[in-house]
Design a protein around this motif. Structure first.
Motif: not given
Lengths: 246, 246
Positions: A69-70, A73, A119, A121, A124
Motif C-alpha cells: 500500500k502507498i 511505501q 511508484n 499507484v 492506495d
C-alpha cells in the motif's frame, strides 16, 4: 523470481526508461534497466546524480504487483537500501558500510550510492515500483561539491567490470525481495534499522534553518526518522522536514 | 494548456498506453489517449468496463507535474468527475446527472461513465496523473449484469460522432483543470460535493456484509464519504471500506 536485463548506452534516466516499460512485464519478474550514462539523473528534489560515463552502476529495478500500500511505501526504500548495503558490504569487506536515512549508502562516512523510488499507484495500492540506484564503482575523482562522495575503487583500488557488478546487485535485490516475501515487513524494518548510520549516536541536523544536535533512535514504520531532541523529547520527522548534516 | 490527441483502434487499456508515454510529454500539456476498443479495461478492483467497439468514449488524460501530493490525490478524481459531469450535463439537458461517490457518473440513477485514476508518485508528490474515463455514447443495449447502465443514445435517441465527443470531453477536462489552478482545491471540492448523488438523502450501503441505511452528508477532503449512521453518529469511510447499493 526471474531477473531480466535490459541495457542502453545513454538514457534520459534509467527510472524513466523502466516506467515506460511497465506494460511489458509480468508479475513475479524483476526487470533491470541499466545504462552507461544518463542525461538527466533524477535525484530527490534538486539533487542529481553525477556519474562518469561507463564507470559506475546506473540501474533501475521494475517490479509489478508487490501488493504494497502507498502508506507502506517506505518498505520499498528499505528493500533496495538493504540490497545495496549487502552488495557493497560483500565487496568492501574491510570498510564501514551504513545506510544513511532515508536512502543513501555510506562507506566510511562518504556517500557511495543514492536511491530514487517511483511508484505507480491506483487508489492506495502500488501497482508497480521502480527502484533506481546509482553506485559509484570505478570513478576515482568527484567534482568538488561531491567531496563527500566515494567509490569502490577509492576504497580498495580494484577496477571492476560494471556488467558483472550490475548482476551482483540484481541478485542482492532479488534476495531482499524474497526475504520480504518469506519473513514479512517487520524483518525488513529491523534489518534496515540495524544498519542505520548514526544509530544511538548524536548527529547534527538542519531543522527550520537551525543546526540541532539529536540522537538517532531509529526509523518509524512510515519512514520517519525518530530523534531524541536536545530537550530530551522524542520527535519524528519525514524526509522533507529535516536534513542531516555529515 | 494545449491539448494533444492520440488515437488507436485497439489498445490493452487507454490508461496503460498513457502511462507508457509519460516520458514524452511536457508540463502544461494535456495528452489525450483514446481507442475504439480496449482488450483489458481496468476498472477499480474487479470491475471492468464493458464497451461495444467504436460506440463509446474510451479515453485517458495524461498530465504531468500538477504539484498535487499523494495525500490529496482525490482532488484528481474530483476534477475528472466534474469535467464528465459538465460534459454530460451539456449533452443531456433534460436529464438528471449526478456524481456517484467515488467516481461514477449517473444519468437518471443509471451509470453512464466510470473513472479510473493512476498516479506516478515520487516520495509524496504525484509526478504524473492518468485519468481514464469510459462514457457510454451510442451503445443502445448492455449485458444483463449491467442493467443499471445507460448511455447518451438511450436518453435522447441521438447518434453522436465519437471523435467530436472526445474533443468536447477534453475541453471540459481542460476547463476544470484551469478552474482548479485559478480557484484552488476548495472550489473543486465544493463543486464536486454539490453534484453528489444522494446528498442529504438516505441510501443503502453494504458495510461488513450488512445493508445499512445512512444519510449522505458529503465527502471529506481526503475522499472519504461522510455518513450519518443509523445510530445518528457521523462516520466517514474510504472507498474500499464500504459499497453503495443503488
Amino acid at each position: 523470481m526471474e531477473i531480466f536485463y535490459h541495457k542502453k548506452k545513454i538514457v534520459e534516466s534509467t527510472n524513466s526508461w523502466a516506467i515506460s516499460e511497465v506494460n511489458n512485464i509480468d508479475e513475479n519478474e524483476i526487470h533491470v534497466f541499466s545504462a552507461d550514462f544518463q542525461i538527466y539523473g533524477r535525484g530527490q528534489g534538486n539533487h542529481t546524480w553525477s556519474s562518469e560515463d561507463g564507470q559506475n552502476i546506473l540501474m533501475s529495478f521494475l517490479v509489478k504487483n508487490l501488493n504494497v500500500k502507498i502508506q507502506n511505501q517506505f518498505l520499498l526504500s528499505r528493500i533496495i537500501a538493504l540490497a545495496a548495503y549487502n552488495y557493497i558490504s560483500e565487496e568492501l569487506l574491510n570498510d564501514k558500510v551504513e545506510i544513511k536515512w532515508p536512502n543513501d549508502i555510506l562507506v566510511n562516512n562518504k556517500k557511495i550510492a543514492g536511491i530514487l523510488i517511483e511508484n505507480l499507484v491506483m487508489g492506495d495500492v502500488i501497482k508497480a515500483t521502480v527502484s533506481g540506484i546509482g553506485i559509484n564503482i570505478n570513478q576515482g575523482k568527484f567534482a568538488s561539491d561531491l567531496n563527500l562522495a566515494t567509490s569502490m575503487i577509492i576504497n580498495d583500488n580494484k577496477q571492476r567490470n560494471i556488467e558483472i557488478e550490475i548482476k551482483k546487485m540484481a541478485e542482492n535485490y532479488k534476495e531482499c525481495l524474497e526475504l520480504y516475501f518469506k519473513n514479512g515487513d517487520d524483518y525488513i524494518y529491523k534489518a534496515y534499522n540495524d544498519k542505520l548510520w548514526g544509530l544511538n549516536a548524536t548527529k547534527k541536523f538542519m531543522l527550520d534553518g537551525n543546526i540541532v544536535e539529536c540522537t538517532i533512535l531509529g526509523t518509524e514504520k512510515d519512514g520517519q526518522i525518530s530523534l531524541l531532541m536536545p530537550d530530551k523529547n522524542k520527535k519524528s520527522f519525514f524526509h522533507h522536514e529535516i536534513a542531516t548534516c555529515y
